[in-house]
Every structure is written in structure tokens, then in C-alpha cells.
Design an enzyme around this catalytic site. Structure first.
Site, PDB file in Angstrom:
ATOM      1  N   MET A 147       1.675   3.136   2.462  1.00 52.29           N
ATOM      2  CA  MET A 147       2.549   3.284   3.622  1.00 52.29           C
ATOM      3  C   MET A 147       3.586   2.175   3.741  1.00 52.29           C
ATOM      4  O   MET A 147       4.653   2.383   4.313  1.00 52.29           O
ATOM      5  CB  MET A 147       1.705   3.303   4.900  1.00 52.29           C
ATOM      6  CG  MET A 147       0.886   4.558   5.084  1.00 52.29           C
ATOM      7  SD  MET A 147       1.912   5.971   5.491  1.00 52.29           S
ATOM      8  CE  MET A 147       2.487   5.486   7.108  1.00 52.29           C
ATOM      9  N   VAL A 154       2.714  -5.505   3.134  1.00 53.57           N
ATOM     10  CA  VAL A 154       2.045  -6.381   4.094  1.00 53.57           C
ATOM     11  C   VAL A 154       2.492  -7.815   3.851  1.00 53.57           C
ATOM     12  O   VAL A 154       2.489  -8.291   2.705  1.00 53.57           O
ATOM     13  CB  VAL A 154       0.509  -6.267   3.974  1.00 53.57           C
ATOM     14  CG1 VAL A 154      -0.165  -7.149   5.030  1.00 53.57           C
ATOM     15  CG2 VAL A 154       0.071  -4.817   4.134  1.00 53.57           C
ATOM     16  N   GLY A 176       0.831  -1.196   0.000  1.00 49.95           N
ATOM     17  CA  GLY A 176       0.000   0.000   0.000  1.00 49.95           C
ATOM     18  C   GLY A 176       0.861   1.239   0.000  1.00 49.95           C
ATOM     19  O   GLY A 176       2.088   1.174  -0.194  1.00 49.95           O
ATOM     20  N   ASP A 227     -11.441   5.889   5.738  1.00 44.29           N
ATOM     21  CA  ASP A 227     -11.077   5.185   4.507  1.00 44.29           C
ATOM     22  C   ASP A 227     -11.803   3.842   4.416  1.00 44.29           C
ATOM     23  O   ASP A 227     -11.231   2.855   3.978  1.00 44.29           O
ATOM     24  CB  ASP A 227      -9.561   4.984   4.436  1.00 44.29           C
ATOM     25  CG  ASP A 227      -9.082   4.657   3.013  1.00 44.29           C
ATOM     26  OD1 ASP A 227      -9.790   5.026   2.048  1.00 44.29           O
ATOM     27  OD2 ASP A 227      -8.015   4.043   2.865  1.00 44.29           O
ATOM     28  N   LYS A 238       2.260  -5.438   8.702  1.00 42.17           N
ATOM     29  CA  LYS A 238       2.523  -4.267   7.864  1.00 42.17           C
ATOM     30  C   LYS A 238       3.837  -3.630   8.326  1.00 42.17           C
ATOM     31  O   LYS A 238       4.003  -3.341   9.514  1.00 42.17           O
ATOM     32  CB  LYS A 238       1.394  -3.246   7.965  1.00 42.17           C
ATOM     33  CG  LYS A 238       1.619  -2.012   7.084  1.00 42.17           C
ATOM     34  CD  LYS A 238       0.650  -0.884   7.394  1.00 42.17           C
ATOM     35  CE  LYS A 238      -0.739  -1.178   6.927  1.00 42.17           C
ATOM     36  NZ  LYS A 238      -1.630   0.028   7.047  1.00 42.17           N
TER      37      LYS A 238
END
Length: 339
Positions: A26, A29, A24, A138, A43
Site C-alpha cells: 500500500m 513506511v 509494502g 493478516d 505510512k
């Protein structure tokens, strides 16, 4: 699930990493196993973001949020990095099922009963998040996993305080996923409330029911203009008639015109249980109909069975079991008999 790359860590904290689940904005995962053989999704912040104060602060905010929120329909935190660790990470319970986005794209939209049940579970999750004084910001089909026990909300990376600044910096940058973003989040991202999550829930339910979102646009800019324009109405094509009034209300331009999370929960519960079933039975039916097991551990040579999507009506009980149960019931109702 993919095999680890040579550049990937093999172990972090007390967790052995076994495969890649995805990536993602950030971080990446991973699938991992704790020393107690608990399956987790790990993550890890992207290496190029280690020097970014805002990114690290947002990652820390997600860890704090997961420690705060308690609820059966929010993926639970298992472990996380400490303050002094150079590369932040967090581990949450691993849900082997597909995301709602993957499921709808693969198997098609949900029927009315299952969509209503999904909405009840998501409203419950939002209630737990809001009770902790937080906003999700989100909620979308990709952040909802369909497991053995129903739906679980994941990814609190954009979480914000209900009664405080909603961004980590003084900028007014827009954060979130455009397709499920409320008008106020797209227009004035620092002034969102719990009504923003209600809007995102409405957009998510529309996708579950009709396989599309409220608004579309040839470009992201055009999409944003459609979302914030009071003259452009959401596209309700494919939404069942019984859901149209509620979805319309949840997608109202004015946040004050949207139902609250508790009101949404009750209205969806009425639909989910309208056939005379109890909510636990509706949830079980939903789980049976939507659980599709993901690929197993890529390092495990014995993959688990992959159950196909099925309906409760497909369950066949052997005649011997039925006969035995009938004998027990006759004995139970005989005079003086004890079950």
C-alpha cells in the site's frame, strides 16, 4: 533504516521524516519525529495508488481501525491525515525492536516458555481487535514487533468488520499472506470469522517455535492447494510436544474445530506460567530475551547502545549493592525498626 531519498517528503502533517523503514503493497513506511519529539512510524500511500478508489478506501479503513482498537499490544495511532488531504498517511508509535520474522531468522526459534508468552500477548491483541468488532486477517511474523515491553501487532491494512462485508469491493479476491492464511480465507475470502485469526496465530507460533510454516509448496498455487486440502496435514516438525495438540487444534481445517481466542489465551498462559512464575514476570523475561534495538535515526550522529540478546541469568548485581540491601533488611526486621 535508510536515509531519505531525494524524492521522499521531508515533512508530513506535524511530523519530520528522518529515514526509510521499508515498503509494502500500500505504501512506504518512514521513521519520523513529531514536533514533541515522539518517535513514530509513518505510512504514506503509494503515489501510483492515489487514483485507486479501493486502495484509498482500504487505507481509510486502516486509519479507522487504529482509532477504534485500544490495547497495550497493538501499536497505537498517533496521528493521521484528514478526509480532505490529497495523499493519505498515518503515524503509529515507533517500536525500535525487530519483527518476529527478523528475530527468528537471525537468532533462531523461541523456547517453549517464550513462545507461550508471545502467544499470550498476541491472543490479547486479537482479543482487543475482535472486541472492536474487527478481524485482523493478516497476522504473521512480519507484522509483530518485539519491543522493550513485549510484542506489538502492527498493520491493520486488511482489517475487516466481523459482522459485515470482509472486503471493500464485490470481488472475491484473496487478501493476506499465504503462509499464514487459513483454508477458508484462501478458498472463500468473503466468509471469514474470528477463527481465521486463530489459525494465523497458530501458524505464527509454529514459525516462532520451529522456523517454518504449516504448509509449503513449490509455487503459490501449490501452497494454496495444500492449505485447502483436508488430506494434507500441517508439518509439525520441530514443534515441541507440549505445543503440538494446541497448534494442531488452531490449524484445524474446519473453523468450528479451532479454539476461540479466549480459550487459546488461557491454554498458552498455563504453559507460560507453568514454572511457577507470574504472567508479568514471564512477559518481562520474554522482553529481555527478544529485544534487539534497531539502527538509530540515520540523521543522528550519536547512535544509541545496541544491547545484545541476553538472559536474565547474565545480570550481575555489584557486591556493594547486595551489602547495602542486606543492611537495610537486617534493620527492617530488627525489633521496633521501620523499613
Amino acid at each position: 533504516m535508510e536515509l531519505l531519498d531525494r524524492s521522499d517528503p521531508q515533512r508530513i502533517g506535524g511530523i519530520t521524516l528522518r529515514g526509510r523503514l521499508g515498503a509494502g503493497g500500500m505504501g512506504r513506511v518512514f521513521y519520523g519525529l513529531t514536533d514533541d519529539y515522539e518517535q513514530v512510524a509513518v505510512k504514506i500511500i503509494r503515489e501510483d495508488l492515489l487514483g485507486h478508489t479501493e486502495a484509498r478506501a482500504r487505507f481509510a479503513r486502516e486509519i479507522d481501525a487504529l482509532r477504534t482498537v485500544q490495547g497495550p499490544h497493538v501499536a497505537a495511532l498517533v496521528d493521521a491525515s484528514g478526509e480532505g488531504e490529497e495523499r493519505p498517511w498515518l503515524a503509529v508509535e515507533y517500536v525500535r525492536g525487530l519483527s518476529l520474522k527478523e528475530f527468528v531468522e537471525t537468532c533462531g526459534p523461541l523456547d517453549g516458555e517464550h513462545a507461550a508468552t508471545l502467544g499470550v500477548l498476541l491472543a490479547s491483541a486479537l482479543g482487543d481487535i475482535h472486541a472492536a468488532g474487527l478481524l485482523h486477517r493478516d497476522l504473521k511474523p512480519g507484522n509483530i514487533l518485539l519491543g522493550r515491553d513485549g510484542a506489538k501487532v502492527i498493520d491493520l491494512g486488511l482489517v475487516a468488520l466481523v459482522d459485515g462485508p470482509t472486503d471493500l469491493t464485490t470481488t472475491a479476491s484473496t487478501l493476506g499472506t499465504p503462509a499464514c492464511m487459513s483454508p477458508e480465507q484462501a478458498n472463500t475470502p468473503k466468509q471469514v470469522t474470528a477463527a481465521t485469526d486463530v489459525y494465523s496465530l497458530g501458524a505464527t507460533l509454529m514459525f516462532a517455535l520451529a522456523k517454518h510454516y504449516p504448509y509449503d509448496g513449490k509455487t503459490v498455487a501449490a501452497l494454496f492447494m495444500n492449505i485447502i486440502s483436508a488430506d494434507v496435514k500441517p508439518d509439525l516438525a520441530g514443534v515441541p510436544e507440549e505445543f503440538a495438540p494446541l497448534i494442531t487444534a488452531m490449524l484445524a481445517q474446519d473453523p468450528a474445530d479451532r479454539p476461540t481466542v479466549p480459550e487459546t489465551y488461557e491454554r498458552l498462559k498455563e504453559v507460560a506460567t507453568s514454572g511457577g512464575v507470574t504472567l508479568p514476570v514471564a512477559v518481562r523475561r520474554f522482553a529481555v530475551a527478544t529485544y534487539v534495538e534497531r539502527d538509530s535515526d540515520p540523521q543522528d550522529p550519536t547512535p544509541p547502545a545496541r544491547p545484545r540478546r541476553r538472559d536474565l541469568s547474565e545480570v550481575v548485581v555489584p557486591g556493594s549493592v547486595v551489602a547495602k540491601l542486606a543492611d537495610r533488611l537486617r534493620g527492617a526486621y530488627a525489633v521496633g525498626a521501620r523499613f
